[in-house]
Design a protein around this motif. Structure first.
Motif, mmCIF file in Angstrom:
data_model
loop_
_atom_site.group_PDB
_atom_site.id
_atom_site.type_symbol
_atom_site.label_atom_id
_atom_site.label_comp_id
_atom_site.label_asym_id
_atom_site.label_seq_id
_atom_site.Cartn_x
_atom_site.Cartn_y
_atom_site.Cartn_z
ATOM 1 N N UNK A 67 0.836 -1.220 -0.014
ATOM 2 C CA UNK A 67 -0.003 0.130 -0.228
ATOM 3 C C UNK A 67 0.844 1.242 0.109
ATOM 4 N N UNK A 68 1.935 1.245 0.810
ATOM 5 C CA UNK A 68 2.538 2.624 0.854
ATOM 6 C C UNK A 68 3.542 2.881 -0.324
ATOM 7 N N UNK A 69 3.779 2.051 -1.239
ATOM 8 C CA UNK A 69 4.359 2.122 -2.302
ATOM 9 C C UNK A 69 3.845 2.174 -3.750
ATOM 10 N N UNK A 70 2.665 1.314 -3.434
ATOM 11 C CA UNK A 70 1.826 1.133 -4.595
ATOM 12 C C UNK A 70 1.180 2.432 -5.474
ATOM 13 N N UNK A 71 0.581 3.137 -4.722
ATOM 14 C CA UNK A 71 -0.068 4.247 -5.143
ATOM 15 C C UNK A 71 0.755 5.466 -5.947
ATOM 16 N N UNK A 72 0.142 5.705 -6.978
ATOM 17 C CA UNK A 72 0.736 6.806 -8.012
ATOM 18 C C UNK A 72 2.263 6.299 -8.694
ATOM 19 N N UNK A 73 2.220 4.665 -8.428
ATOM 20 C CA UNK A 73 3.203 4.156 -9.011
ATOM 21 C C UNK A 73 3.058 3.712 -10.588
ATOM 22 N N UNK A 74 4.005 3.300 -11.444
ATOM 23 C CA UNK A 74 3.818 2.741 -12.760
ATOM 24 C C UNK A 74 2.767 1.481 -12.771
ATOM 25 N N UNK A 75 3.048 0.685 -11.812
ATOM 26 C CA UNK A 75 2.416 -0.495 -11.449
ATOM 27 C C UNK A 75 0.833 -0.239 -11.222
ATOM 28 N N UNK A 76 0.371 0.702 -10.342
ATOM 29 C CA UNK A 76 -0.851 1.228 -10.318
ATOM 30 C C UNK A 76 -1.441 1.500 -11.663
ATOM 31 N N UNK A 77 -0.941 2.235 -12.497
ATOM 32 C CA UNK A 77 -1.334 2.696 -13.631
ATOM 33 C C UNK A 77 -1.436 1.586 -14.546
ATOM 34 N N UNK A 78 -0.537 0.634 -14.806
ATOM 35 C CA UNK A 78 -0.676 -0.657 -15.099
ATOM 36 C C UNK A 78 -1.611 -1.591 -14.891
ATOM 37 N N UNK B 160 -8.454 -12.094 -11.252
ATOM 38 C CA UNK B 160 -9.444 -11.978 -10.047
ATOM 39 C C UNK B 160 -8.946 -12.641 -8.698
ATOM 40 N N UNK B 161 -8.423 -13.899 -9.104
ATOM 41 C CA UNK B 161 -8.025 -14.829 -7.945
ATOM 42 C C UNK B 161 -6.619 -14.288 -7.058
ATOM 43 N N UNK B 162 -6.108 -13.383 -7.711
ATOM 44 C CA UNK B 162 -4.864 -12.882 -7.109
ATOM 45 C C UNK B 162 -4.761 -12.147 -6.066
ATOM 46 N N UNK B 163 -4.461 -12.633 -4.838
ATOM 47 C CA UNK B 163 -4.493 -11.973 -3.544
ATOM 48 C C UNK B 163 -4.113 -10.391 -3.610
ATOM 49 N N UNK B 164 -3.021 -10.020 -4.202
ATOM 50 C CA UNK B 164 -2.516 -8.639 -4.290
ATOM 51 C C UNK B 164 -3.855 -7.757 -5.079
ATOM 52 N N UNK B 165 -4.159 -8.308 -5.864
ATOM 53 C CA UNK B 165 -5.315 -7.447 -6.600
ATOM 54 C C UNK B 165 -6.509 -7.408 -5.726
ATOM 55 N N UNK B 166 -6.904 -8.475 -4.844
ATOM 56 C CA UNK B 166 -7.882 -8.382 -4.020
ATOM 57 C C UNK B 166 -7.353 -7.362 -2.866
ATOM 58 N N UNK B 167 -6.371 -7.361 -2.463
ATOM 59 C CA UNK B 167 -5.894 -6.304 -1.529
ATOM 60 C C UNK B 167 -5.964 -4.932 -2.073
ATOM 61 N N UNK B 168 -5.612 -4.824 -3.093
ATOM 62 C CA UNK B 168 -5.931 -3.267 -3.908
ATOM 63 C C UNK B 168 -7.453 -3.078 -3.931
ATOM 64 N N UNK B 169 -8.005 -4.027 -4.343
ATOM 65 C CA UNK B 169 -9.875 -3.833 -4.147
ATOM 66 C C UNK B 169 -10.087 -3.329 -2.792
#
Length: 157
Positions: free
Chosen positions: A67-78, A114-123
């Motif tokens: 959470x603390x590094x993801x937002x505003x990153x290129x990964x978030x945009x992708x 959909x089943x990826x834990x990291x995606x669900x955490x983002x949601x």
């Protein structure tokens, strides 16, 4: 029965066959348009470098949501681009523009994401953010609903 009656019956029969042929052609044309649409969307997915990068990292378990590094990153945009495309596909399905059989072409990718834990955490983070801002709808709702349906339908007890 007169010749005129026989001709009228033949004309009526020919008209009925013509109408059935027109409906069949309309059905085939509609099916082809749906196939073209899903293929176009799939090609958009496979030809986009950003979506491919994040998708393969998700598929091979290399994507993490911190959470603390993801937002505003290129990964978030992708990820937003990837899930946005799949959400659009989900919306087309919910609107009846594409059918369940059309989804077969891309079900695997839907389920992997959909089943990826990291995606669900983002949601979960998005849901909390929207709730704090008093926004009642869910971001990527069609993707989530169709992803959940696909996972449920693919579950083999």
């Amino acid at each position: 029965m007169t010749i005129s009656d026989k001709i009228n019956i033949l004309l009526l029969f020919a008209t009925a066959i013509g109408v059935l042929a027109a409906f069949r052609q309309l059905y085939i044309s509609n099916k082809q348009k749906r196939a073209d649409l899903i293929l176009q969307l799939y090609n958009q997915f496979t030809s986009d470098i950003d979506m491919q990068d994040i998708y393969y990292r998700i598929e091979y378990g290399q994507f993490e949501y911190v959470e603390n590094t993801f937002h505003m990153s290129s990964d978030e945009k992708k990820l937003d681009k990837l899930i946005g495309l799949f959400s659009n596909i989900g919306q087309l399905y919910q609107m009846g523009i594409i059918k369940e059989a059309d989804l077969n072409f891309i079900k695997y990718e839907f389920q992997v994401i959909y089943e990826t834990k990291a995606v669900q955490e983002y949601f979960n983070t998005l849901d909390d953010w929207f709730q704090q801002r008093k926004i009642s709808h869910l971001k990527f709702k069609p993707f989530r609903e169709i992803g959940q349906k696909i996972v449920k339908d693919n579950y083999q007890p």
